[in-house]
Scaffold this motif. Structure first.
Motif, mmCIF file in Angstrom:
data_model
loop_
_atom_site.group_PDB
_atom_site.id
_atom_site.type_symbol
_atom_site.label_atom_id
_atom_site.label_comp_id
_atom_site.label_asym_id
_atom_site.label_seq_id
_atom_site.Cartn_x
_atom_site.Cartn_y
_atom_site.Cartn_z
ATOM 1 N N LYS A 28 3.686 -2.232 -4.077
ATOM 2 C CA LYS A 28 3.623 -2.254 -2.615
ATOM 3 C C LYS A 28 3.196 -0.891 -2.079
ATOM 4 O O LYS A 28 2.380 -0.793 -1.159
ATOM 5 C CB LYS A 28 4.973 -2.653 -2.025
ATOM 6 C CG LYS A 28 4.894 -2.939 -0.525
ATOM 7 C CD LYS A 28 6.189 -3.487 0.004
ATOM 8 C CE LYS A 28 6.034 -3.943 1.456
ATOM 9 N NZ LYS A 28 5.420 -2.946 2.325
ATOM 10 N N GLU A 29 3.740 0.155 -2.674
ATOM 11 C CA GLU A 29 3.367 1.515 -2.276
ATOM 12 C C GLU A 29 1.879 1.759 -2.529
ATOM 13 O O GLU A 29 1.168 2.319 -1.688
ATOM 14 C CB GLU A 29 4.204 2.531 -3.064
ATOM 15 C CG GLU A 29 3.887 3.975 -2.732
ATOM 16 C CD GLU A 29 4.632 4.950 -3.633
ATOM 17 O OE1 GLU A 29 4.196 6.094 -3.741
ATOM 18 O OE2 GLU A 29 5.656 4.541 -4.248
ATOM 19 N N THR A 30 1.402 1.287 -3.697
ATOM 20 C CA THR A 30 -0.013 1.453 -4.047
ATOM 21 C C THR A 30 -0.903 0.683 -3.085
ATOM 22 O O THR A 30 -1.928 1.200 -2.614
ATOM 23 C CB THR A 30 -0.264 0.950 -5.486
ATOM 24 O OG1 THR A 30 0.543 1.707 -6.396
ATOM 25 C CG2 THR A 30 -1.727 1.102 -5.871
ATOM 26 N N PHE A 31 -0.521 -0.555 -2.783
ATOM 27 C CA PHE A 31 -1.308 -1.386 -1.866
ATOM 28 C C PHE A 31 -1.398 -0.737 -0.486
ATOM 29 O O PHE A 31 -2.473 -0.641 0.108
ATOM 30 C CB PHE A 31 -0.665 -2.770 -1.755
ATOM 31 C CG PHE A 31 -1.382 -3.700 -0.820
ATOM 32 C CD1 PHE A 31 -2.611 -4.243 -1.146
ATOM 33 C CD2 PHE A 31 -0.819 -4.024 0.407
ATOM 34 C CE1 PHE A 31 -3.274 -5.103 -0.274
ATOM 35 C CE2 PHE A 31 -1.477 -4.885 1.288
ATOM 36 C CZ PHE A 31 -2.709 -5.417 0.942
ATOM 37 N N ASP A 32 -0.247 -0.290 0.021
ATOM 38 C CA ASP A 32 -0.226 0.353 1.341
ATOM 39 C C ASP A 32 -1.087 1.613 1.348
ATOM 40 O O ASP A 32 -1.821 1.878 2.302
ATOM 41 C CB ASP A 32 1.208 0.710 1.745
ATOM 42 C CG ASP A 32 2.044 -0.523 2.057
ATOM 43 O OD1 ASP A 32 1.442 -1.593 2.315
ATOM 44 O OD2 ASP A 32 3.283 -0.426 2.019
#
Length: 393
Positions: A28-32
């Protein structure tokens, strides 16, 4: 050991899910980060060098569009002016004041325009680079920032030279490049990129993009790839490959939301992620009305009609997901994910698996659909044939 003991169940559940939770949180951190990382580009140069036209070209807007940087033969920029990318507000392009005054002081100039704001500098000149350009570059180098020399308005030079007997475009370009580099010998051997802001498919625009990609940090490169205009088949394929790499992170991030036992939450978040991802693809591939209208006008060919072949592109164009059939499958998952997430250990992992597989499938097929439309438009417009001919001439 009593495997039905609540404490045992919780212990097994915690150990079984800890790895998944860490992985999904990271995803999720990577996607954001991939979709929201900021990028600040500074464009400077002396009055009349074409700064504002270059800013508009990077943003994919025409000079008469609302919000375009004002252009003119006199200095229209008196202070650092920020222009958001129209489809990626996290990418900002700054039109800086001219540097052509006799009393120019590079250190004061960089202090006034707040040097630390920018990730890199584009130093533009429509003629040979002068002492002020060199002074500025040296000061930027001292501050450990990257800068790139761009020789603008190459199309004007070519038009002037092609009327002469024995005209050879490649020789003219070589002479211009050599003349620029000669004036920059104090800087070592810097690259000089020859650009026309009105025809990005020609000359060195793509080479500039490739250089920036090589020299930017990984997290900044993703912003550049999404925002940079499509100028060739290769640049389009690079964007497609980038989004293919984001699908995994988006799908895994979706799985993390599915673990939360709240009816409808995962569906809403999945739909939001799907819409954000596919909308970014849509704009990055140049499928929006503005991009296609400008291209149609330039080539005198109707191209917007190609979007009607794709239900997905049509839905994004109308800013709704209601027409996309895959949204039905998302709604169907609501009860399934909720029930599965309430089951101990395996149930929660199963819910995550359902969400991951569904999101992955939707994003993969959606990306494929939009990519094929973009390729088809380039083929119909004969863009790559035109580029090949211009590079060979």
């Amino acid at each position: 050991m009593d495997t039905q003991d609540p404490a045992v169940v919780e212990a097994v559940k915690a150990s079984g899910e800890s790895t998944l939770e860490k992985a999904t949180a990271k995803a999720k951190e990577t996607f954001d980060q991939l979709l929201n990382i900021s990028l600040n580009i500074a464009v400077t140069g002396k009055t009349g060098s074409g700064k504002s036209s270059f800013v508009n070209a990077l943003r994919g807007v025409s000079e008469d569009d609302d919000g375009a940087a004002p252009t003119g033969v006199t200095e229209t920029t008196t202070k650092a002016t920020m222009y958001e990318h129209p489809t990626m507000p996290n990418v900002k392009i700054w039109d800086l004041p001219g540097i052509g005054t006799p009393k120019f002081k590079a250190d004061k100039y960089l202090k006034d325009v707040k040097l630390d704001t920018y990730d890199f500098f584009i130093i533009l000149s429509s003629e040979r680079f002068m002492q002020n350009d060199i002074m500025l570059a040296k000061e930027i180098r001292k501050k450990k920032k990257n800068f790139y020399f761009v020789r603008s308005k190459i199309d004007n030079d070519i038009r002037a030279e092609e009327k002469k007997k024995g005209f050879d475009e490649q020789k003219v370009l070589a002479i211009i490049r050599e003349d620029c580099q000669k004036n920059l010998k104090d800087m070592g051997e810097p690259k000089v990129f020859l650009i026309s802001s009105f025809d990005l498919a020609k000359y060195d625009f793509e080479i500039l993009q490739n250089t920036l990609e090589e020299e930017l940090p990984d997290h900044k490169r993703s912003a550049l790839l999404q925002a940079w205009p499509v100028c060739s088949a290769a640049s389009l394929e690079k964007k497609i490959k980038f989004f293919e790499g984001v699908i995994w992170a988006a799908s895994l991030a979706s799985a993390s939301i599915a673990v939360v036992p709240v009816p409808g939450l995962s569906v809403a978040c999945d739909a939001s992620m799907v819409f954000l991802f596919l909308t970014r693809c849509y704009y990055a591939f140049g499928l929006d009305d503005g991009s296609l209208s400008r291209l149609s006008e330039k080539l005198n060919k109707p191209l917007v009609g190609h979007l009607t072949k794709s239900k997905l592109a049509t839905a994004i164009r109308e800013k709704t997901m209601a027409r996309i059939q895959v949204s039905v499958s998302l709604a169907t998952l609501a009860t399934v994910e909720y029930v599965a997430s309430l089951l101990p250990v395996v149930g929660s992992a199963a819910a995550a698996g359902i969400s991951f597989a569904t999101t992955y499938y939707i994003l993969r097929e959606g990306l494929k659909d939009l990519a094929n439309i973009a390729r088809e438009i380039r083929k119909e417009a004969e863009l790559d044939t035109l580029c090949s001919n211009s590079q060979m001439s």
